[in-house]
Design an enzyme around this catalytic site. Sequence first.
Site, PDB file in Angstrom:
ATOM      1  CG  ASP A  33     -11.252  17.068  15.182  1.00 20.88           C
ATOM      2  OD1 ASP A  33     -12.268  17.446  15.779  1.00 20.88           O
ATOM      3  OD2 ASP A  33     -10.094  17.420  15.486  1.00 20.88           O
ATOM      4  CB  SER A 122      -5.386   5.956  15.485  1.00 17.56           C
ATOM      5  OG  SER A 122      -5.077   6.718  16.622  1.00 17.56           O
TER       6      SER A 122
HETATM    7  N1  AR6 Z   1     -17.743   9.584   9.697  1.00 10.71           N
HETATM    8  C1  AR6 Z   1     -17.183   8.411  10.036  1.00 10.71           C
HETATM    9  N2  AR6 Z   1     -15.878   8.147   9.843  1.00 10.71           N
HETATM   10  C2  AR6 Z   1     -15.125   9.108   9.273  1.00 10.71           C
HETATM   11  C3  AR6 Z   1     -15.631  10.371   8.897  1.00 10.71           C
HETATM   12  C4  AR6 Z   1     -17.022  10.604   9.131  1.00 10.71           C
HETATM   13  N3  AR6 Z   1     -17.608  11.755   8.806  1.00 10.71           N
HETATM   14  N4  AR6 Z   1     -14.613  11.113   8.358  1.00 10.71           N
HETATM   15  C5  AR6 Z   1     -13.515  10.336   8.393  1.00 10.71           C
HETATM   16  N5  AR6 Z   1     -13.812   9.123   8.926  1.00 10.71           N
HETATM   17  P1  AR6 Z   1      -9.291  10.570  10.994  1.00 10.71           P
HETATM   18  P2  AR6 Z   1      -7.273   9.975  13.077  1.00 10.71           P
HETATM   19  C6  AR6 Z   1     -12.936   7.960   9.187  1.00 10.71           C
HETATM   20  O1  AR6 Z   1      -8.233  10.998  10.054  1.00 10.71           O
HETATM   21  O2  AR6 Z   1      -6.587   9.019  12.168  1.00 10.71           O
HETATM   22  C7  AR6 Z   1      -7.753  15.198  12.555  1.00 10.71           C
HETATM   23  O3  AR6 Z   1      -7.121  16.235  11.874  1.00 10.71           O
HETATM   24  C8  AR6 Z   1     -11.650   7.859   8.409  1.00 10.71           C
HETATM   25  O4  AR6 Z   1     -11.898   7.283   7.126  1.00 10.71           O
HETATM   26  O5  AR6 Z   1     -10.523  11.389  11.095  1.00 10.71           O
HETATM   27  O6  AR6 Z   1      -7.515   9.571  14.499  1.00 10.71           O
HETATM   28  C9  AR6 Z   1      -7.647  15.349  14.072  1.00 10.71           C
HETATM   29  O7  AR6 Z   1      -7.740  16.703  14.463  1.00 10.71           O
HETATM   30  C10 AR6 Z   1     -10.835   6.927   9.304  1.00 10.71           C
HETATM   31  O8  AR6 Z   1     -11.212   5.566   9.071  1.00 10.71           O
HETATM   32  O9  AR6 Z   1      -8.711  10.457  12.518  1.00 10.71           O
HETATM   33  C11 AR6 Z   1      -6.287  14.769  14.343  1.00 10.71           C
HETATM   34  O10 AR6 Z   1      -5.278  15.723  14.080  1.00 10.71           O
HETATM   35  C12 AR6 Z   1     -11.306   7.313  10.709  1.00 10.71           C
HETATM   36  O11 AR6 Z   1     -12.513   8.059  10.540  1.00 10.71           O
HETATM   37  C13 AR6 Z   1      -6.192  13.644  13.362  1.00 10.71           C
HETATM   38  O12 AR6 Z   1      -7.053  13.989  12.282  1.00 10.71           O
HETATM   39  C14 AR6 Z   1     -10.324   8.175  11.491  1.00 10.71           C
HETATM   40  O13 AR6 Z   1      -9.660   9.065  10.606  1.00 10.71           O
HETATM   41  C15 AR6 Z   1      -6.681  12.345  13.945  1.00 10.71           C
HETATM   42  O14 AR6 Z   1      -6.412  11.299  13.037  1.00 10.71           O
END
Ligand code: AR6
Length: 173
Positions: A33, A122
């Site tokens: 995000d 997630s």
């Molecule tokens: N490109 C691809 N994947 C990514 C990237 C990127 N640039 N950055 C992280 N990931 P997360 P959630 C991966 O934490 O668990 C936020 O604060 C990461 O390694 O981004 O759904 C929101 O505002 C993981 O495998 O999302 C919510 O509050 C995946 O993306 C909360 O985090 C999802 O990790 C949502 O948590």
Amino acid sequence: MPIEVIQTDITTLDVDAIVNAANESLLGGGGVDGAIHRAAGPGLLAECRSLPEVRPGVRCPTGEARATGGHRLPVRVVIHTVGPVWRGGASGEPALLASCYRRSLRLALEQRVASMAFPAISCGIYGYPPESAVPVAVREVRDWLAQHEAPMRVVFACFGETMARLYRAELGG
Ligand code: AR6
């Protein structure tokens, strides 16, 4: 094969739409995000803020999705979806996660998207074990593509080799 696994930062992908793993406020956060909002610039936050609240502070309830423009990203559409926080697996997490994929695909179709990329919704800050989330993601995308006969290219954008391996194994098996 319309489903691909690419190990990359999702903000760099050349697709019509990327999916954001957001929170219910849609006002940004960490993880993917944060990366999407940084790359898209302040116009994305302004557009998100203009989306109606369904209740105070909630623009997108868990399991639902909302579309915005891509702003400074190379994509035309950003689909924001809110995955469940992992609470052990018996609090409806699999159904809510499945709903994120289905609702995102439906919105993409409505927006005439021909190619889109999902992060591992997630699986970061929200703590969903990737071993449990990946089969849900693959099943929902496969079922949806089969049901809609949609000519949609779907990319699973993985932030790391471990995640990419899980998706490849699930798709190959
Ligand atoms: N490109 C691809 N994947 C990514 C990237 C990127 N640039 N950055 C992280 N990931 P997360 P959630 C991966 O934490 O668990 C936020 O604060 C990461 O390694 O981004 O759904 C929101 O505002 C993981 O495998 O999302 C919510 O509050 C995946 O993306 C909360 O985090 C999802 O990790 C949502 O948590």
